[in-house]
Design a protein around this motif. Structure first.
Motif, PDB file in Angstrom:
ATOM      1  N   GLY A 175     -15.338   5.050  -1.573  1.00  0.00           N
ATOM      2  CA  GLY A 175     -15.116   6.557  -1.752  1.00  0.00           C
ATOM      3  C   GLY A 175     -13.787   6.664  -2.342  1.00  0.00           C
ATOM      4  N   THR A 176     -13.116   7.569  -1.739  1.00  0.00           N
ATOM      5  CA  THR A 176     -11.516   8.143  -2.184  1.00  0.00           C
ATOM      6  C   THR A 176     -10.833   8.128  -1.036  1.00  0.00           C
ATOM      7  OG1 THR A 176     -12.196  10.481  -1.616  1.00  0.00           O
ATOM      8  CG2 THR A 176     -13.040   9.768  -3.867  1.00  0.00           C
ATOM      9  N   ALA A 177      -9.500   8.155  -1.545  1.00  0.00           N
ATOM     10  CA  ALA A 177      -8.484   8.291  -0.261  1.00  0.00           C
ATOM     11  C   ALA A 177      -8.832   9.318   0.598  1.00  0.00           C
ATOM     12  CB  ALA A 177      -6.931   8.338  -1.098  1.00  0.00           C
ATOM     13  N   ASN A 183      -5.180  -4.183  -6.018  1.00  0.00           N
ATOM     14  CA  ASN A 183      -6.212  -4.334  -7.018  1.00  0.00           C
ATOM     15  C   ASN A 183      -6.528  -3.106  -7.851  1.00  0.00           C
ATOM     16  OD1 ASN A 183      -6.327  -7.199  -6.278  1.00  0.00           O
ATOM     17  ND2 ASN A 183      -7.396  -6.538  -4.805  1.00  0.00           N
ATOM     18  N   ALA A 184      -5.623  -1.924  -7.803  1.00  0.00           N
ATOM     19  CA  ALA A 184      -6.253  -0.621  -8.449  1.00  0.00           C
ATOM     20  C   ALA A 184      -6.260  -1.011 -10.131  1.00  0.00           C
ATOM     21  CB  ALA A 184      -4.964   0.281  -8.396  1.00  0.00           C
ATOM     22  N   GLY A 185      -5.690  -1.719 -10.536  1.00  0.00           N
ATOM     23  CA  GLY A 185      -5.836  -2.113 -12.135  1.00  0.00           C
ATOM     24  C   GLY A 185      -6.862  -2.880 -12.345  1.00  0.00           C
ATOM     25  N   LEU A 232      -7.534   2.287  -0.337  1.00  0.00           N
ATOM     26  CA  LEU A 232      -7.529   3.549  -0.640  1.00  0.00           C
ATOM     27  C   LEU A 232      -6.401   4.287   0.085  1.00  0.00           C
ATOM     28  CD1 LEU A 232     -11.241   4.540  -1.581  1.00  0.00           C
ATOM     29  CD2 LEU A 232      -9.367   3.791  -3.185  1.00  0.00           C
ATOM     30  N   ALA A 233      -6.459   4.038   1.520  1.00  0.00           N
ATOM     31  CA  ALA A 233      -5.321   4.373   2.199  1.00  0.00           C
ATOM     32  C   ALA A 233      -5.178   3.594   3.518  1.00  0.00           C
ATOM     33  CB  ALA A 233      -6.166   5.846   2.791  1.00  0.00           C
ATOM     34  N   ALA A 234      -4.008   3.883   4.235  1.00  0.00           N
ATOM     35  CA  ALA A 234      -3.661   3.007   5.161  1.00  0.00           C
ATOM     36  C   ALA A 234      -2.918   4.014   6.294  1.00  0.00           C
ATOM     37  CB  ALA A 234      -2.934   1.914   4.678  1.00  0.00           C
ATOM     38  N   ARG A 235      -3.340   3.574   7.363  1.00  0.00           N
ATOM     39  CA  ARG A 235      -2.767   4.618   8.441  1.00  0.00           C
ATOM     40  C   ARG A 235      -2.262   3.591   9.672  1.00  0.00           C
ATOM     41  NH1 ARG A 235      -2.250   9.688   6.826  1.00  0.00           N
ATOM     42  NH2 ARG A 235      -2.022  10.205   8.770  1.00  0.00           N
ATOM     43  N   ARG A 236      -1.129   3.966  10.333  1.00  0.00           N
ATOM     44  CA  ARG A 236      -0.515   3.302  11.364  1.00  0.00           C
ATOM     45  C   ARG A 236      -0.800   4.381  12.613  1.00  0.00           C
ATOM     46  NH1 ARG A 236       4.741   0.955   9.570  1.00  0.00           N
ATOM     47  NH2 ARG A 236       2.880  -0.472   8.892  1.00  0.00           N
ATOM     48  N   ILE A 244      -8.676   6.258  -9.777  1.00  0.00           N
ATOM     49  CA  ILE A 244      -9.004   4.703  -9.353  1.00  0.00           C
ATOM     50  C   ILE A 244     -10.387   4.502  -9.139  1.00  0.00           C
ATOM     51  CG2 ILE A 244      -8.415   2.907  -8.137  1.00  0.00           C
ATOM     52  CD1 ILE A 244      -5.702   3.854  -7.884  1.00  0.00           C
ATOM     53  N   SER A 245     -10.751   5.439  -8.239  1.00  0.00           N
ATOM     54  CA  SER A 245     -12.401   5.119  -7.927  1.00  0.00           C
ATOM     55  C   SER A 245     -13.400   5.477  -8.752  1.00  0.00           C
ATOM     56  CB  SER A 245     -12.521   6.162  -6.470  1.00  0.00           C
ATOM     57  OG  SER A 245     -12.625   7.522  -6.989  1.00  0.00           O
ATOM     58  N   LEU A 246     -12.964   6.325  -9.965  1.00  0.00           N
ATOM     59  CA  LEU A 246     -13.791   6.526 -10.799  1.00  0.00           C
ATOM     60  C   LEU A 246     -13.600   5.570 -12.079  1.00  0.00           C
ATOM     61  CD1 LEU A 246     -13.751  10.579 -10.866  1.00  0.00           C
ATOM     62  CD2 LEU A 246     -15.654   9.140 -10.289  1.00  0.00           C
ATOM     63  N   ASP A 247     -12.744   4.616 -11.953  1.00  0.00           N
ATOM     64  CA  ASP A 247     -12.353   3.589 -12.944  1.00  0.00           C
ATOM     65  C   ASP A 247     -11.707   4.694 -14.231  1.00  0.00           C
ATOM     66  OD1 ASP A 247     -13.080   1.427 -11.546  1.00  0.00           O
ATOM     67  OD2 ASP A 247     -15.368   1.533 -12.385  1.00  0.00           O
TER      68      ASP A 247
END
Length: 372
Positions: A328-330, A199-201, A366-370, A88-91
């Motif tokens: 960046g990336t996840a 919005n990944a796509g 790209l990532a989510a943390r609790r 995704i980050s590189l399209d």
């Protein structure tokens, strides 16, 4: 903090040339300890895969997650997530992500292997001796994923090839048809994981998007749009911290809101954002660290380390106080903000900008943390 270097060159190479000396960066499918299954993994229930992937990303034990074709989902799904997030980050279109997943499943069963045939290593069993990078680099899932995608994008006409043909054009395997058996599972995993990235796509061609699995994931009143334009440094009219927010998350959000309007300072400690010393101001990660410190929760200092705090959660199941990461990336995000509920995020964005509240629709998560 530097973003991943995309720098993808366009090289016109035929699959025949790629299979020969022009593809000196061949990996070793022949290194895989198991080269095939007893028949292809067909009839994959995509909805069930999505359910199981989401369960794992929301913190369930790997023992409670069951996905056909994956023996160690707690280990394998995070690697699959990295591959998709890097794509995704590189399209890279969804098909390219599916090719990458199918390749990694054949080469390593989505495990970051320390060895293989000859000097093969990592998720894609790439070889230092064939120019893929150093052993240390190849063992980095983000790096190895980037190298795979860059090699794939150089294959002339890869989007028109079958998955196994495109994978073989990159890998030059001794088992050229082996990738096909993983295609259905790879497609299901890509769809499930991509759906956790809002919005990944959005940068993909229309024909490559799946309208049934929109990655937006938010209704209009929950993506921040209902508040209209938000002046920088201000609280949107009508916003209140949700009543069901964790008490510590409430304290962290309240403290962060007191820093609204103060200018961003890279490397700033966020210990005195309103004071005269610029280094007392906030950058994105110190804002998170100090906000939670005032709620009695200790976080590490940088975005790179905060992405490992707490537990991973799906971006579709955010709660107030969750940290969300972008750019960046996840595995190596460059920016972090705090979800406030109601589709809003508080952040210290970048140099010359103040601490502000933004709608989550403006974020590519790209990532989510609790962390509670």
């Amino acid at each position: 903090m530097k973003g991943i270097a995309v720098g993808i060159g366009v090289v016109v190479l035929s699959p025949l040339l790629l299979a020969g000396t022009a593809m000196m960066m061949a990996s070793s499918s022949e290194a895989a300890t198991t080269t095939s299954l007893s028949g292809c993994l067909t009839g994959i229930d995509t909805d069930e895969v999505t359910k199981q992937v989401t369960k794992l990303l929301d913190g369930a034990s790997g023992k409670d997650v069951h996905i056909q074709g994956l023996d160690l989902p707690a280990e394998q799904i995070p690697h699959a997530q990295t591959i998709v997030a890097t794509g995704i980050s590189l399209d890279v279109p969804a098909k390219g992500q599916i090719i990458a997943l199918a390749t990694a499943m054949q080469e390593s069963r989505l495990r970051n292997l320390n060895s293989g045939d000859r000097d093969s290593l990592g998720l894609f069993q790439q070889r230092p001796s064939q120019g893929w990078g150093t052993a240390q680099q190849i063992r980095d899932p983000v790096y190895s994923s980037e190298r795979f995608y860059k090699a794939l994008l150089k294959v002339d006409g890869w989007q028109q090839m079958k998955v196994t043909q495109a994978a073989q054009a990159v890998q030059n395997s001794g088992y050229p048809d082996a990738y096909a058996q993983w295609e259905d599972l790879a497609a299901a995993l890509q769809k499930a994981i991509a759906a956790t990235f809002p919005n990944a796509g959005k940068h993909q061609p229309a024909q490559d998007q799946d309208t049934e699995s929109s990655t937006d994931g938010c209704t209009p009143d929950k993506d921040g749009t209902s508040f209209g334009p938000i002046p920088e440094g201000s609280v949107p009219k009508g916003y209140k911290i949700p009543k069901d927010a964790d008490p510590k998350a409430r304290k962290a959000i309240e403290w962060a809101m007191h820093q609204l309007g103060t200018l961003y300072q890279w490397g700033g400690s966020c210990t005195n954002a309103h004071g005269p010393d610029p280094m007392g101001r906030c950058d994105c990660s110190s804002l998170m660290q100090q906000a939670y410190a005032h709620a009695g929760v200790k976080l590490t200092r940088t975005t790179y380390t905060q992405v490992g705090e707490g537990k991973a959660v799906s971006a579709k199941n955010l709660k107030p106080g969750d940290l969300i990461f972008s750019r960046g990336t996840a595995a190596r995000p460059e920016h972090v903000g705090m979800y406030m509920g109601e589709g809003l995020v508080i952040e210290a964005p970048r140099t010359t900008k103040p601490v502000r509240i933004t709608p989550i629709k403006d974020w590519t998560i790209l990532a989510a943390r609790r962390v509670l």
